[in-house]
Scaffold this motif. Sequence first.
Motif, PDB file in Angstrom:
ATOM      1  N   GLN A   1      -2.271 -10.245  -9.074  1.00 26.26           N
ATOM      2  CA  GLN A   1      -1.787  -9.777  -7.758  1.00 26.26           C
ATOM      3  C   GLN A   1      -1.358  -8.310  -7.825  1.00 26.26           C
ATOM      4  O   GLN A   1      -1.700  -7.500  -6.960  1.00 26.26           O
ATOM      5  N   VAL A   2      -0.625  -7.988  -8.873  1.00 26.12           N
ATOM      6  CA  VAL A   2      -0.130  -6.618  -9.019  1.00 26.12           C
ATOM      7  C   VAL A   2      -1.304  -5.662  -9.255  1.00 26.12           C
ATOM      8  O   VAL A   2      -1.362  -4.567  -8.673  1.00 26.12           O
TER       9      VAL A   2
ATOM     10  N   ALA B   1      -3.102  -4.912  -6.034  1.00 27.78           N
ATOM     11  CA  ALA B   1      -2.341  -3.976  -5.194  1.00 27.78           C
ATOM     12  C   ALA B   1      -2.464  -2.566  -5.747  1.00 27.78           C
ATOM     13  O   ALA B   1      -2.654  -1.605  -4.991  1.00 27.78           O
ATOM     14  N   ARG B   2      -2.372  -2.443  -7.051  1.00 32.12           N
ATOM     15  CA  ARG B   2      -2.489  -1.105  -7.652  1.00 32.12           C
ATOM     16  C   ARG B   2      -3.875  -0.508  -7.399  1.00 32.12           C
ATOM     17  O   ARG B   2      -4.009   0.711  -7.220  1.00 32.12           O
TER      18      ARG B   2
ATOM     19  N   GLU C   1      -3.786   0.781  -3.967  1.00 33.54           N
ATOM     20  CA  GLU C   1      -2.956   1.995  -3.965  1.00 33.54           C
ATOM     21  C   GLU C   1      -3.760   3.180  -4.504  1.00 33.54           C
ATOM     22  O   GLU C   1      -3.702   4.281  -3.957  1.00 33.54           O
TER      23      GLU C   1
ATOM     24  N   SER D   1      -6.458   4.215  -1.884  1.00 31.07           N
ATOM     25  CA  SER D   1      -5.938   4.836  -0.663  1.00 31.07           C
ATOM     26  C   SER D   1      -5.259   6.166  -0.970  1.00 31.07           C
ATOM     27  O   SER D   1      -5.336   7.102  -0.170  1.00 31.07           O
ATOM     28  N   SER D   2      -4.639   6.234  -2.138  1.00 35.27           N
ATOM     29  CA  SER D   2      -4.022   7.505  -2.527  1.00 35.27           C
ATOM     30  C   SER D   2      -5.105   8.569  -2.723  1.00 35.27           C
ATOM     31  O   SER D   2      -4.954   9.717  -2.300  1.00 35.27           O
TER      32      SER D   2
ATOM     33  N   ALA E   1      -6.317   9.658   0.679  1.00 34.23           N
ATOM     34  CA  ALA E   1      -5.364  10.543   1.361  1.00 34.23           C
ATOM     35  C   ALA E   1      -5.361  11.936   0.745  1.00 34.23           C
ATOM     36  O   ALA E   1      -5.099  12.924   1.426  1.00 34.23           O
ATOM     37  N   SER E   2      -5.654  12.008  -0.555  1.00 32.89           N
ATOM     38  CA  SER E   2      -5.616  13.298  -1.251  1.00 32.89           C
ATOM     39  C   SER E   2      -6.958  14.023  -1.215  1.00 32.89           C
ATOM     40  O   SER E   2      -7.069  15.128  -1.756  1.00 32.89           O
TER      41      SER E   2
ATOM     42  N   ARG F   1       9.441   6.806 -10.539  1.00 37.27           N
ATOM     43  CA  ARG F   1       8.431   7.736 -11.047  1.00 37.27           C
ATOM     44  C   ARG F   1       8.803   9.151 -10.598  1.00 37.27           C
ATOM     45  O   ARG F   1       9.248   9.340  -9.461  1.00 37.27           O
TER      46      ARG F   1
ATOM     47  N   PRO G   1       2.578   9.783  -4.328  1.00 39.06           N
ATOM     48  CA  PRO G   1       1.953  11.098  -4.129  1.00 39.06           C
ATOM     49  C   PRO G   1       2.239  11.632  -2.723  1.00 39.06           C
ATOM     50  O   PRO G   1       2.280  10.859  -1.759  1.00 39.06           O
TER      51      PRO G   1
ATOM     52  N   PRO H   1       0.553  13.161  -0.376  1.00 36.87           N
ATOM     53  CA  PRO H   1      -0.297  12.915   0.804  1.00 36.87           C
ATOM     54  C   PRO H   1      -0.003  11.594   1.512  1.00 36.87           C
ATOM     55  O   PRO H   1      -0.253  11.463   2.701  1.00 36.87           O
ATOM     56  N   VAL H   2       0.541  10.618   0.794  1.00 34.24           N
ATOM     57  CA  VAL H   2       0.939   9.385   1.476  1.00 34.24           C
ATOM     58  C   VAL H   2       2.453   9.349   1.721  1.00 34.24           C
ATOM     59  O   VAL H   2       2.916   8.843   2.746  1.00 34.24           O
TER      60      VAL H   2
ATOM     61  N   LYS I   1       1.363  -1.264  -1.635  1.00 33.06           N
ATOM     62  CA  LYS I   1       2.568  -1.039  -2.431  1.00 33.06           C
ATOM     63  C   LYS I   1       3.630  -2.094  -2.117  1.00 33.06           C
ATOM     64  O   LYS I   1       4.276  -2.625  -3.018  1.00 33.06           O
TER      65      LYS I   1
ATOM     66  N   ARG J   1       2.784  -5.281  -3.654  1.00 34.90           N
ATOM     67  CA  ARG J   1       2.986  -5.225  -5.115  1.00 34.90           C
ATOM     68  C   ARG J   1       4.469  -5.355  -5.460  1.00 34.90           C
ATOM     69  O   ARG J   1       4.844  -6.101  -6.362  1.00 34.90           O
TER      70      ARG J   1
END
Lengths: 128, 466
Positions: free
Chosen positions: A94-95, A98-99, A102, A105-106, A109-110, B5, B176, B178-179, B266, B269
């Motif tokens: 599960q983790v 999700a990662r 993340e 999507s990160s 976004a970048s 972090r 980060p 941007p989010v 997130k 998680r």
Amino acid sequence: MSPTPVLERELDRLEALWDEGLADCYHSYLETMDSAGDPELRPRLALAAALVEVGIRLQGLGGAAAPAPALLMGDLCLARSSRILTDSATRAVQVAFARAVEEMSSAAASGREASPVRDLLARALAAR
Amino acid sequence: MIATRLAFSTAHPTEFIDLTERLRDEVRRSGLTTGRIHLQSLHTTLGLAVNENEPLLLRDFMSMLERLAPGDATYEHDDFSRRIDIALDEPINGHAHCRQLLLTGFATLLVEDGDLVLGRWQSVFAVELDGPRERQVAVQLEGEFAHAPTLALPRNAGEGTALVELELARQLMADPDPVAVPMRRLLEAGGKRLRPRLVQLTAQLGPEYQPLRTAELAAAVEILHNATLVHDDYVDESTHRRGRPTVAAAEGAERAIAVGDYYFAKATRLIAEQGNNNVTQTIAAALEAICEAQIDDVGLRGAYPGDRESYVRVVRGKTAALFAAACASGAQLSGASAEIVEALYRYGDLLGTAFQMADDMVDFSPMSGKPVGLDIKQRVLSLPLIYAAEDRSVGPEVRRLLAGALGDHEVAQVASLVASSEALSRVGDEARALVEQAVEELEKVELNGLRPTLISLARSAVDRAS
């Protein structure tokens, strides 16, 4: 090929996606999975991975934004996947899922390129 | 123990980034008085060092690294013809990996009297060896904590609120920019924080209540709620929320989709990491209900304003599902009995539905601070509008106006018709009746003295002007 009855129950409202790429994704993840795992859970986990892949594609994550109806279908794919995982996967998986989302999507976004979704999710499926 | 972090950008191929003050801030924020702070680089070309921050000395260090692992030497790692599974953007950085081997990736520093224990000339550095890049260092603080959150908090914030705000800030610091930046803007703009409040209250009902663990769950639920809002705003083409531009309006639809996805993932998680499967399942089911209801909501806009039955179905999914899950998951986290969890779930479901009805009424209130009739303009499902459209006297005119294009003039006309009808009082009565049903659910179980607070919270959620 039609989904099995077990999978069919998890495709409520998403039936149309099965023939539009979800089935191929599902079979692809199923093939990559460790045969040592619980055989009853494998199809559900493969479906969870396939739903994430199809979900973010529907949303247009990392590309041009999808129109509202497609975004909402994508959201439902992600939510369904998350619920399937809570019913069937270990906490580590599960983790890891999700990662993976993340990370994708990160990156989106970048404006960076993320690792291929299939690699990320295959690794998440193998998380211990 | 608190985990977080530190995220930062580097600007040069080799660079010493002094983290000392940021670490001191972390210690202050956490309230750690005596203990340790552990650091771990999350990258194979980012080292850690404790040394003197003197510019010429830093140049000496760089020269030494260059001498020991020259950038222009040959490294087998950089021979892509012999490597497998290399990424398209794989950098040529054998020298950076070798230099990292000369440093360390881990460090533990002592904390006493709420501050880092460092000698006069000691500073803590992250050492970039392959920049410029986005970097993260994992941080864990352990030891004895005083209750000393240092965030700017509302003057009347209670202890629980403070913990949730602290946890929200802590979580976003690790993300980060941007989010994190758009989500921080949304969270800082306000919001009633009802869902985390419900988590915190109901978590006090079980034998295993832990305030910090509860604050983590409460913050995750609030993050999840806000993630759904980011996508909602794109779908509804909303330009403002809580008085500020929406993420979609300010930064574009693509960013909004990514921010929503990031925080959706997130939050799930963070909840999974708590390790309580009942909680995870409760929240996951709510999230699925929200998404299904969103699809129904958009589907119903073709038959706007719809009917009460469709309205209730959508609202129970879109709004009440997370209220119910917040109530139930708090109790589940603390190990409350199934009887209490079920009663609280029903309480949350009824309260959430009543809350949305009250929210619909606010759209017609000139006292709300929001433009009147915004829901009408955006064709958002609204019970006062449904009732006005059914009204014998104003109904035909309301339906006629809604069937056409809705400019400002038409929206004002519809709002005026709704206000002149009995629709608003009817919705108010219905919302209050639902709250009383929610209160009845609380009568069925033992709530350790929390009943008055839950009752008061439910009533105030409905009797409001904004």
